[in-house]
Write a protein that holds these residues in place. Structure first.
Motif, PDB file in Angstrom:
ATOM      1  N   VAL A 198      -5.349   1.444  -0.965  1.00  0.00           N
ATOM      2  CA  VAL A 198      -5.251   0.002  -1.025  1.00  0.00           C
ATOM      3  C   VAL A 198      -5.080  -0.480  -2.459  1.00  0.00           C
ATOM      4  O   VAL A 198      -5.637   0.104  -3.393  1.00  0.00           O
ATOM      5  CB  VAL A 198      -6.504  -0.636  -0.375  1.00  0.00           C
ATOM      6  CG1 VAL A 198      -7.738  -0.426  -1.211  1.00  0.00           C
ATOM      7  CG2 VAL A 198      -6.285  -2.106  -0.081  1.00  0.00           C
ATOM      8  N   GLU A 209       0.826  -1.192   0.000  1.00  0.00           N
ATOM      9  CA  GLU A 209       0.000   0.000   0.000  1.00  0.00           C
ATOM     10  C   GLU A 209       0.869   1.255   0.000  1.00  0.00           C
ATOM     11  O   GLU A 209       1.970   1.280   0.519  1.00  0.00           O
ATOM     12  CB  GLU A 209      -0.915   0.023   1.230  1.00  0.00           C
ATOM     13  CG  GLU A 209      -1.985  -1.023   1.201  1.00  0.00           C
ATOM     14  CD  GLU A 209      -2.776  -1.040   2.484  1.00  0.00           C
ATOM     15  OE1 GLU A 209      -3.406  -2.062   2.744  1.00  0.00           O
ATOM     16  OE2 GLU A 209      -2.724  -0.048   3.223  1.00  0.00           O
ATOM     17  N   LYS A 225      -8.164  -7.010   3.051  1.00  0.00           N
ATOM     18  CA  LYS A 225      -7.262  -6.006   3.596  1.00  0.00           C
ATOM     19  C   LYS A 225      -8.064  -4.971   4.375  1.00  0.00           C
ATOM     20  O   LYS A 225      -9.112  -4.515   3.919  1.00  0.00           O
ATOM     21  CB  LYS A 225      -6.468  -5.337   2.480  1.00  0.00           C
ATOM     22  CG  LYS A 225      -5.276  -4.542   2.958  1.00  0.00           C
ATOM     23  CD  LYS A 225      -4.331  -4.228   1.806  1.00  0.00           C
ATOM     24  CE  LYS A 225      -3.608  -5.486   1.343  1.00  0.00           C
ATOM     25  NZ  LYS A 225      -2.552  -5.184   0.342  1.00  0.00           N
TER      26      LYS A 225
END
Length: 318
Positions: free
Chosen positions: A12, A7, A83
């Motif tokens: 993201v 990242e 995530k």
């Protein structure tokens, strides 16, 4: 499976670019995205987390846990990555990356309706077999989906595949069966025992939903289309007859049972006229009132209706 880069600036998946938004619900949005390195297409689900102080909500954790456990099946949409991050203003966000499918079954049926044509019988048979295999896989691992409906079944049109998605309402079950909430499932696909307030339901609720989906693929419209719980029950009773203790022992003891109009059972051959006799037999077994007598997913995939289907085409499919 894509290789996700580290990242950068709290953004993201910097290797994924948005192509378009393909869905939006109460808890988040779904985007069609492309890996700029490989050209692969994925679906990216961005979830809003309501309570940032306590972390990820229970239903979200449940969906992730169930998807991870079930993603090995060819009949369940694959969860590829998860995530969690905080954005620039400190809001907690959760991203789930799934394999991408062309459309859902609702959209697929609508596309045929626009062309004023019906789904070919072999497509209905193929889709139903895959749905039953997916449900059987879930049940064999102790999971009820509880929200099966056309918009939660994703279609790969080119390969003729259909996969189960959206396990947000899914629950693991144990023996003996414990109580669950009865506020589940989209109304048109909700089993009568749930509509009548039974909290001790089990996997049979999914098979009722599958039966409703089966009929809808043939009719090109929902079989039972109520606008409230009582109206939904009336819609079911008008078609299948008002149940009683002789055909469904214990029905009058369910919490929300009342005195209902006494409708007679209609012939499924009239209600769903395009199904052949074996298809009608399977549909009848799926739409059986008494949950314990309703056909299981495992038994359904062995039904003669699928005898002429080439099942090898679904083996080792990703």
């Amino acid at each position: 499976m894509p290789i996700f880069k580290k990242e950068k600036k709290m953004e993201v998946y910097e290797n994924l670019e948005k192509i378009e938004k393909i869905g939006e619900g109460t808890y988040g949005k779904v985007y069609k995205v492309k890996d700029i390195n490989t050209g692969q297409i994925f679906a990216l689900k961005k979830l809003k987390l309501e309570n940032n102080d306590e972390g990820v909500c229970v239903s979200t954790l449940r969906e992730i846990s169930l998807l991870r456990a079930l993603s090995n099946s060819s009949y369940i949409v694959r969860l590829l990555d998860v995530k969690q991050i905080r954005n620039k203003v400190g809001k907690l966000l959760l991203y789930l990356v799934f394999q991408h499918m062309d459309s859902d079954l609702k959209q697929y049926i609508t596309s045929y309706c626009r062309r004023l044509t019906k789904l070919p019988p072999q497509i209905i048979k193929s889709f139903l077999y895959q749905i039953c295999k997916g449900v059987s896989y879930c049940h064999s691992r102790g999971v009820m989906h509880r929200d099966l409906k056309p918009s939660n079944l994703l279609v790969d049109q080119e390969r003729g595949l259909i996969k189960i998605a959206d396990l947000g309402l899914g629950r693991t079950f144990i023996i003996p069966i414990k109580k669950y909430t009865h506020q589940i499932m989209t109304l048109w696909y909700r089993a009568p025992e749930v509509l009548l307030g039974d909290t001790l339901y089990s996997t049979a609720v999914d098979m009722w939903s599958v039966g409703c989906i089966f009929a809808e693929m043939s009719l090109m419209k929902p079989l039972f289309k109520g606008d409230s719980e009582i109206n939904q029950l009336h819609s079911i009773f008008r078609c299948l007859g008002t149940p009683n203790e002789s055909i469904w022992p214990g029905v009058t003891k369910l919490r929300d049972w009342h005195i209902y109009p006494q409708w007679k059972n209609n012939d499924l051959r009239i209600l769903v006229p395009d199904l052949d006799p074996s298809g009608l037999d399977l549909l009848c077994k799926m739409l059986t009132y008494e949950p314990s007598k309703r056909i299981s997913a495992k038994k359904a995939v062995e039904h003669p209706y699928f005898a002429d289907l080439d099942k090898s085409q679904f083996e080792n499919v990703i």
